[in-house]
Design a protein around this motif. Structure first.
Motif, PDB file in Angstrom:
ATOM      1  N   UNK A 113      24.353  59.227  12.338  1.00 64.32           N
ATOM      2  CA  UNK A 113      23.704  58.156  13.085  1.00 64.32           C
ATOM      3  C   UNK A 113      23.268  57.047  12.141  1.00 64.32           C
ATOM      4  N   UNK A 114      22.611  57.410  11.055  1.00 67.81           N
ATOM      5  CA  UNK A 114      22.127  56.413  10.097  1.00 67.81           C
ATOM      6  C   UNK A 114      23.274  55.666   9.417  1.00 67.81           C
ATOM      7  N   UNK A 115      24.365  56.372   9.138  1.00 68.54           N
ATOM      8  CA  UNK A 115      25.498  55.762   8.443  1.00 68.54           C
ATOM      9  C   UNK A 115      26.352  54.880   9.349  1.00 68.54           C
ATOM     10  N   UNK A 116      26.569  55.318  10.584  1.00 67.66           N
ATOM     11  CA  UNK A 116      27.558  54.661  11.437  1.00 67.66           C
ATOM     12  C   UNK A 116      26.998  54.070  12.724  1.00 67.66           C
ATOM     13  N   UNK A 117      25.797  54.457  13.135  1.00 66.06           N
ATOM     14  CA  UNK A 117      25.216  53.947  14.368  1.00 66.06           C
ATOM     15  C   UNK A 117      25.517  54.832  15.563  1.00 66.06           C
ATOM     16  N   UNK A 118      24.800  54.588  16.630  1.00 65.62           N
ATOM     17  CA  UNK A 118      24.893  55.412  17.831  1.00 65.62           C
ATOM     18  C   UNK A 118      26.265  55.320  18.494  1.00 65.62           C
ATOM     19  N   UNK A 119      26.833  54.133  18.535  1.00 60.60           N
ATOM     20  CA  UNK A 119      28.133  53.965  19.200  1.00 60.60           C
ATOM     21  C   UNK A 119      29.230  54.777  18.525  1.00 60.60           C
ATOM     22  N   UNK A 120      29.107  54.981  17.223  1.00 62.79           N
ATOM     23  CA  UNK A 120      30.142  55.707  16.474  1.00 62.79           C
ATOM     24  C   UNK A 120      29.857  57.201  16.365  1.00 62.79           C
ATOM     25  N   UNK A 121      28.712  57.643  16.853  1.00 58.87           N
ATOM     26  CA  UNK A 121      28.379  59.063  16.777  1.00 58.87           C
ATOM     27  C   UNK A 121      29.090  59.806  17.904  1.00 58.87           C
ATOM     28  N   UNK A 122      30.058  60.608  17.542  1.00 66.17           N
ATOM     29  CA  UNK A 122      30.807  61.375  18.536  1.00 66.17           C
ATOM     30  C   UNK A 122      30.871  62.828  18.087  1.00 66.17           C
ATOM     31  N   UNK A 123      31.186  63.685  19.032  1.00 70.59           N
ATOM     32  CA  UNK A 123      31.352  65.108  18.701  1.00 70.59           C
ATOM     33  C   UNK A 123      32.495  65.258  17.700  1.00 70.59           C
ATOM     34  N   UNK A 124      33.555  64.497  17.876  1.00 72.21           N
ATOM     35  CA  UNK A 124      34.707  64.572  16.986  1.00 72.21           C
ATOM     36  C   UNK A 124      34.329  64.148  15.561  1.00 72.21           C
ATOM     37  N   UNK A 125      33.601  63.035  15.438  1.00 71.09           N
ATOM     38  CA  UNK A 125      33.198  62.559  14.113  1.00 71.09           C
ATOM     39  C   UNK A 125      32.270  63.568  13.442  1.00 71.09           C
ATOM     40  N   UNK A 126      31.309  64.086  14.180  1.00 68.26           N
ATOM     41  CA  UNK A 126      30.382  65.054  13.611  1.00 68.26           C
ATOM     42  C   UNK A 126      31.121  66.317  13.182  1.00 68.26           C
ATOM     43  N   UNK A 127      32.030  66.786  14.025  1.00 64.64           N
ATOM     44  CA  UNK A 127      32.804  67.982  13.671  1.00 64.64           C
ATOM     45  C   UNK A 127      33.604  67.739  12.394  1.00 64.64           C
ATOM     46  N   UNK A 128      34.219  66.569  12.279  1.00 66.04           N
ATOM     47  CA  UNK A 128      34.964  66.236  11.071  1.00 66.04           C
ATOM     48  C   UNK A 128      34.081  66.229   9.838  1.00 66.04           C
ATOM     49  N   UNK A 129      32.888  65.656   9.969  1.00 59.59           N
ATOM     50  CA  UNK A 129      31.947  65.629   8.842  1.00 59.59           C
ATOM     51  C   UNK A 129      31.510  67.033   8.441  1.00 59.59           C
ATOM     52  N   UNK A 130      31.418  67.912   9.424  1.00 58.65           N
ATOM     53  CA  UNK A 130      30.994  69.292   9.153  1.00 58.65           C
ATOM     54  C   UNK A 130      32.164  70.190   8.747  1.00 58.65           C
ATOM     55  N   UNK A 131      33.394  69.665   8.881  1.00 61.11           N
ATOM     56  CA  UNK A 131      34.564  70.456   8.525  1.00 61.11           C
ATOM     57  C   UNK A 131      34.898  71.547   9.520  1.00 61.11           C
ATOM     58  N   UNK A 132      34.588  71.310  10.782  1.00 62.19           N
ATOM     59  CA  UNK A 132      34.891  72.281  11.830  1.00 62.19           C
ATOM     60  C   UNK A 132      35.683  71.591  12.938  1.00 62.19           C
ATOM     61  N   UNK A 133      36.249  72.369  13.814  1.00 64.66           N
ATOM     62  CA  UNK A 133      36.943  71.835  14.987  1.00 64.66           C
ATOM     63  C   UNK A 133      35.903  71.323  15.990  1.00 64.66           C
ATOM     64  N   UNK A 134      36.212  70.234  16.701  1.00 65.86           N
ATOM     65  CA  UNK A 134      35.245  69.706  17.674  1.00 65.86           C
ATOM     66  C   UNK A 134      34.753  70.751  18.676  1.00 65.86           C
ATOM     67  N   UNK A 135      35.639  71.662  19.084  1.00 66.12           N
ATOM     68  CA  UNK A 135      35.235  72.692  20.039  1.00 66.12           C
ATOM     69  C   UNK A 135      34.133  73.597  19.525  1.00 66.12           C
TER      70      UNK A 135
END
Length: 156
Positions: free
Chosen positions: A9-31
């Protein structure tokens, strides 16, 4: 997970915060995120709650108006501490303003407000804070003081 979501959220903003982006940052599948959060709204609610929790000031025994003042400052500080924090908190709590109003209502009731004044006073304070997160500190302080002065006058 919520900690990393706040960083995104701090790096990219609310509009860019998605489950897919977060999963990628965490190194896991979105599911995999759906094992922790039913949907994105649940994730956003968890982020908003954590931001608000971080903004809370220690509880002390104090006059109702001093407590209300500190609660408002804590809410504003929490919203301003994170990119798009105000938008996130306002959006998540739009349907459940009760969570933001409850501690202010308790302070007002402790100060002698009846249920109606406590409800309207708390709602007024929360709406003021949510709509003035970008105001300069002196303007915000003056406006908050005016509202608290009005509530004090009603409780005399």
């Amino acid at each position: 997970m919520v900690e990393r979501a706040i960083e995104v959220l701090d790096e990219h903003g609310l509009a860019a915060l998605s489950m897919r982006r977060l999963a990628g940052d965490l190194g896991v599948q979105p599911g995999a995120l759906y094992h922790h959060f039913v949907n994105k709204d649940a994730l956003l609610a968890a982020i908003a709650d954590e931001i608000l929790h971080r903004g809370r000031r220690p509880a002390e025994i104090m006059a109702w108006d001093a407590e209300a003042h500190l609660l408002c400052l804590g809410l504003r500080d929490a919203m301003r501490r994170h990119r798009d924090g105000a938008q996130l908190i306002a959006g998540v709590h739009r349907s459940d303003a009760e969570a933001l109003e409850r501690p202010l209502r308790a302070a007002l009731e402790r100060g002698g407000a009846d249920a109606a004044l406590a409800r309207v006073g708390a709602r007024t304070l929360v709406r003021f804070v949510l709509s003035h997160q970008d105001e300069s500190d002196p303007d915000f302080t003056l406006g908050l003081g005016l509202i608290l002065d009005g509530l004090r006058a009603r409780l005399v």
